[in-house]
Enzyme design. Structure first.
Site, PDB file in Angstrom:
ATOM      1  CD  GLU A  38     119.507   8.261 -95.010  1.00 21.39           C
ATOM      2  OE1 GLU A  38     120.122   8.159 -96.089  1.00 21.39           O
ATOM      3  OE2 GLU A  38     118.917   9.296 -94.660  1.00 21.39           O
TER       4      GLU A  38
ATOM      5  CB  CYS B 200     126.025   4.494 -97.501  1.00 26.94           C
ATOM      6  SG  CYS B 200     125.809   5.748 -96.245  1.00 26.94           S
TER       7      CYS B 200
HETATM    8  P1  NAD Z   1     122.665  -6.790 -94.706  1.00 27.70           P
HETATM    9  O1  NAD Z   1     121.784  -6.182 -95.700  1.00 27.70           O
HETATM   10  O2  NAD Z   1     122.401  -8.222 -94.356  1.00 27.70           O
HETATM   11  O3  NAD Z   1     122.568  -6.003 -93.326  1.00 27.70           O
HETATM   12  C1  NAD Z   1     122.708  -4.616 -93.238  1.00 27.70           C
HETATM   13  C2  NAD Z   1     122.270  -4.247 -91.823  1.00 27.70           C
HETATM   14  O4  NAD Z   1     120.887  -4.433 -91.714  1.00 27.70           O
HETATM   15  C3  NAD Z   1     122.900  -5.148 -90.749  1.00 27.70           C
HETATM   16  O5  NAD Z   1     123.339  -4.356 -89.683  1.00 27.70           O
HETATM   17  C4  NAD Z   1     121.795  -6.080 -90.320  1.00 27.70           C
HETATM   18  O6  NAD Z   1     121.853  -6.381 -88.935  1.00 27.70           O
HETATM   19  C5  NAD Z   1     120.562  -5.286 -90.619  1.00 27.70           C
HETATM   20  N1  NAD Z   1     119.466  -6.146 -91.048  1.00 27.70           N
HETATM   21  C6  NAD Z   1     119.537  -7.226 -91.843  1.00 27.70           C
HETATM   22  N2  NAD Z   1     118.325  -7.766 -92.009  1.00 27.70           N
HETATM   23  C7  NAD Z   1     117.471  -7.008 -91.298  1.00 27.70           C
HETATM   24  C8  NAD Z   1     116.073  -7.052 -91.064  1.00 27.70           C
HETATM   25  N3  NAD Z   1     115.296  -7.986 -91.634  1.00 27.70           N
HETATM   26  N4  NAD Z   1     115.531  -6.118 -90.256  1.00 27.70           N
HETATM   27  C9  NAD Z   1     116.279  -5.165 -89.683  1.00 27.70           C
HETATM   28  N5  NAD Z   1     117.608  -5.059 -89.878  1.00 27.70           N
HETATM   29  C10 NAD Z   1     118.190  -5.970 -90.663  1.00 27.70           C
HETATM   30  O7  NAD Z   1     124.142  -6.624 -95.187  1.00 27.70           O
HETATM   31  P2  NAD Z   1     125.540  -6.599 -94.480  1.00 27.70           P
HETATM   32  O8  NAD Z   1     126.323  -7.754 -95.002  1.00 27.70           O
HETATM   33  O9  NAD Z   1     125.530  -6.405 -93.013  1.00 27.70           O
HETATM   34  O10 NAD Z   1     126.069  -5.266 -95.129  1.00 27.70           O
HETATM   35  C11 NAD Z   1     126.374  -5.267 -96.499  1.00 27.70           C
HETATM   36  C12 NAD Z   1     125.561  -4.295 -97.276  1.00 27.70           C
HETATM   37  O11 NAD Z   1     124.766  -3.449 -96.470  1.00 27.70           O
HETATM   38  C13 NAD Z   1     126.494  -3.370 -98.017  1.00 27.70           C
HETATM   39  O12 NAD Z   1     126.763  -3.883 -99.279  1.00 27.70           O
HETATM   40  C14 NAD Z   1     125.761  -2.090 -98.072  1.00 27.70           C
HETATM   41  O13 NAD Z   1     124.987  -2.051 -99.251  1.00 27.70           O
HETATM   42  C15 NAD Z   1     124.792  -2.134 -96.954  1.00 27.70           C
HETATM   43  N6  NAD Z   1     125.145  -1.234 -95.856  1.00 27.70           N
HETATM   44  C16 NAD Z   1     124.805   0.045 -96.000  1.00 27.70           C
HETATM   45  C17 NAD Z   1     125.099   0.932 -94.988  1.00 27.70           C
HETATM   46  C18 NAD Z   1     124.736   2.367 -95.127  1.00 27.70           C
HETATM   47  O14 NAD Z   1     125.297   3.177 -94.404  1.00 27.70           O
HETATM   48  N7  NAD Z   1     123.767   2.722 -95.965  1.00 27.70           N
HETATM   49  C19 NAD Z   1     125.739   0.491 -93.857  1.00 27.70           C
HETATM   50  C20 NAD Z   1     126.083  -0.849 -93.724  1.00 27.70           C
HETATM   51  C21 NAD Z   1     125.750  -1.707 -94.739  1.00 27.70           C
END
Ligand code: NAD
Length: 482
Positions: free
Chosen positions: A255, A289
């Site tokens: 997702e 999202c």
């Molecule tokens: P990010 O991509 O760094 O992290 C998103 C989430 O993934 C965080 O909770 C993080 O702990 C987890 N994550 C990061 N690297 C990981 C890895 N290697 N393995 C497992 N989990 C990992 O970004 P962010 O700054 O926390 O969020 C910003 C972006 O994330 C937003 O621009 C949006 O696109 C996306 N986001 C999407 C949703 C959604 O509901 N689809 C929710 C939150 C964030």
């Protein structure tokens, strides 16, 4: 409601039925995005903690898959009941660590309860089937079996709901789950986990790990014990996990982000549409999202829509989530504020119009103004990058084909919205939009009983609906008879 920082719990890991405090482990702070205050320290799971979790999940699988669907329903149904009873204890934790208004946090817990209830029931309907055999005396059976231990990775935006989707489906299907909440919202997950344990989920069937996301996902997915991975988060991290899954051929549900187009045709009632648009856009400070983001508005009403939308956005009361007057809280972390500033600066540099907002508010906390941009070129950053924050972009169109072209111009494809009173326009647009879920003349694109997921860079697989359970079930064909 009397709530203070003092009620924020000590954050612990949950391994094989045991809550484990940081001890000598590395840790990182959890920060209240409204004040910048440190709420607690999050312990980082070590490699040996993760090995312990893997071994426990492996052991727990044998007994949990053998637990009848009837008994699993009873436990998960109790989880739903307890979540409803304890909503006033859980929701304030979400407000403290994530910033959203208390009413929204309460709604999150209510949705999480509905989600556990849905999966509790749906687990009893994981039917196989009998296929008419080719020869008399034979039987051809299809059965569904739990796929095995799950690793689930969640973000910080709707911590109770994401947990209910992933943990509810895993447990209903008979799969133990190692759940990694976001390190930024661990207390909500801990509170929900305590309820699961109280409801009767056995040791090792639900475990909570926290720490370095990259290290944890590599370690867990590097083990053949994990048979299924579910991730909610950004597209780049989704890609990285998809690569990691190749080694052990783990099944995936992804997702990822979105940049939802909203097609507003010139036959709508502007006032009604704007009211719904503003409420949905700025819910959770836009950090959803499926948030409506690219408002494609037909020429004849574009100016009036933009003005009314900006006016309503400007009037939103922004503040601390515990203030009952607050309609929009802070962004959940400084990264989102920086992202908003980047998108606004790019929009201005390209001749775009900041109709309202565009600036951070104050010096403390992660507050940003509800922002409406207009007249941007289609290649402006805000038009192509998921804002994931309190930002709406209005873009005019004249023909339906033009609107569809712009809506489908990105590789994202999660949610789409159509507002029109014309059946013909609705039919054409809903067929043409390249997304996984569409709301027509309303703003709701998901419910526990409906499949939710995207296409393209928004990922694949569904959470919710019967499809949400099937993602955790393996198909077995059995051919009986001599
Ligand atoms: P990010 O991509 O760094 O992290 C998103 C989430 O993934 C965080 O909770 C993080 O702990 C987890 N994550 C990061 N690297 C990981 C890895 N290697 N393995 C497992 N989990 C990992 O970004 P962010 O700054 O926390 O969020 C910003 C972006 O994330 C937003 O621009 C949006 O696109 C996306 N986001 C999407 C949703 C959604 O509901 N689809 C929710 C939150 C964030």
């Amino acid at each position: 409601m009397d709530i203070s920082v003092a009620t924020y719990p000590e954050i612990k890991l949950l391994l094989d039925g045991e809550w484990i405090a940081a001890g000598e482990r590395k840790s990182q702070p959890v920060i209240n995005p409204s004040t910048g205050e440190v709420l607690a320290q999050v312990p980082h799971a070590s490699a040996s903690d993760l090995d312990r979790a893997l071994a426990a999940a492996d052991r727990a699988f044998a007994s949990w898959r053998a637990t009848s669907a009837y008994d699993r329903r009873r436990i998960l149904g109790r989880v739903a009941d307890l979540l409803r009873e304890r909503a006033t204890e859980i929701a304030p934790l979400t407000v403290l660590e994530q910033g959203k208004p208390l009413a929204e946090a309460m709604a999150d817990v209510a949705t999480a309860a509905d989600m556990f209830e849905w999966f509790a029931e749906e687990g009893r309907r994981a039917y196989g089937r009998l296929i008419p055999p080719r020869e008399a005396g034979r039987r051809m059976l299809v059965t569904l079996e739990p796929v095995g231990p799950v690793a689930a990775f969640a973000p910080w935006n709707v911590p109770a709901i994401t947990m209910s989707r992933k943990v509810g489906a895993s447990l209903a299907a008979g799969c133990p789950v190692i759940y990694k909440p976001s390190e930024e919202t661990p207390a909500t997950a801990m509170a929900v986990a305590r309820i699961l344990i109280e409801a009767g989920v056995p040791e090792g069937v639900l475990q909570i790990v926290l720490g370095d996301p990259d290290m944890i996902s590599r370690h867990l997915m590097g083990s053949p014990i994990i048979r299924k991975v579910t991730f909610t988060g950004s597209t780049p991290v989704g890609r990285q996990l998809a690569r990691l899954s190749a080694e052990n051929l783990q099944r995936l549900t992804m997702e990822l982000g979105g940049h939802a187009p909203v097609l507003v045709f010139d036959d709508v009632d502007i006032e009604t549409t704007v009211r719904g648009a503003v409420a949905t856009k700025f819910r959770n400070t836009g950090q959803i999202c499926t948030a409506p983001t690219r408002f494609l508005v037909q020429d004849a009403i574009a100016e009036r829509f933009t003005e009314a939308f900006a006016e309503a956005a400007r009037n939103l009361k922004v503040g601390d989530g515990f203030d009952p007057a607050t309609q929009m809280g802070p962004c959940a972390n400084p990264r989102r504020v920086e992202a908003m500033e980047r998108l606004v600066a790019d929009a201005e540099a390209r001749g775009g119009r900041v109709v309202t907002g565009g600036k951070r508010i104050g010096n403390a906390g992660c507050y940003f103004e509800p922002t409406v941009l207009a007249d941007l070129p289609d290649d402006a950053l805000a038009m192509t990058t998921e804002p994931f924050g309190p930002m709406a972009i209005v873009r005019r169109f004249s023909t339906l084909d033009e609107a569809i072209g712009v809506a489908n111009s990105l590789r994202y494809g999660l949610a789409g919205y159509i507002h029109s009173t014309s059946a013909a326009r609705i039919a054409r647009a809903s067929e043409a939009l390249n997304v996984g879920c569409i709301a027509v003349n309303n703003w709701q694109v998901s419910a526990p009983e409906t499949p939710f997921g995207g296409v393209g860079d928004s990922g694949y697989g569904s959470e919710g609906g019967l499809e949400g359970l099937q993602a955790y079930l393996a198909i077995k064909f059995i051919h009986e008879g001599a």
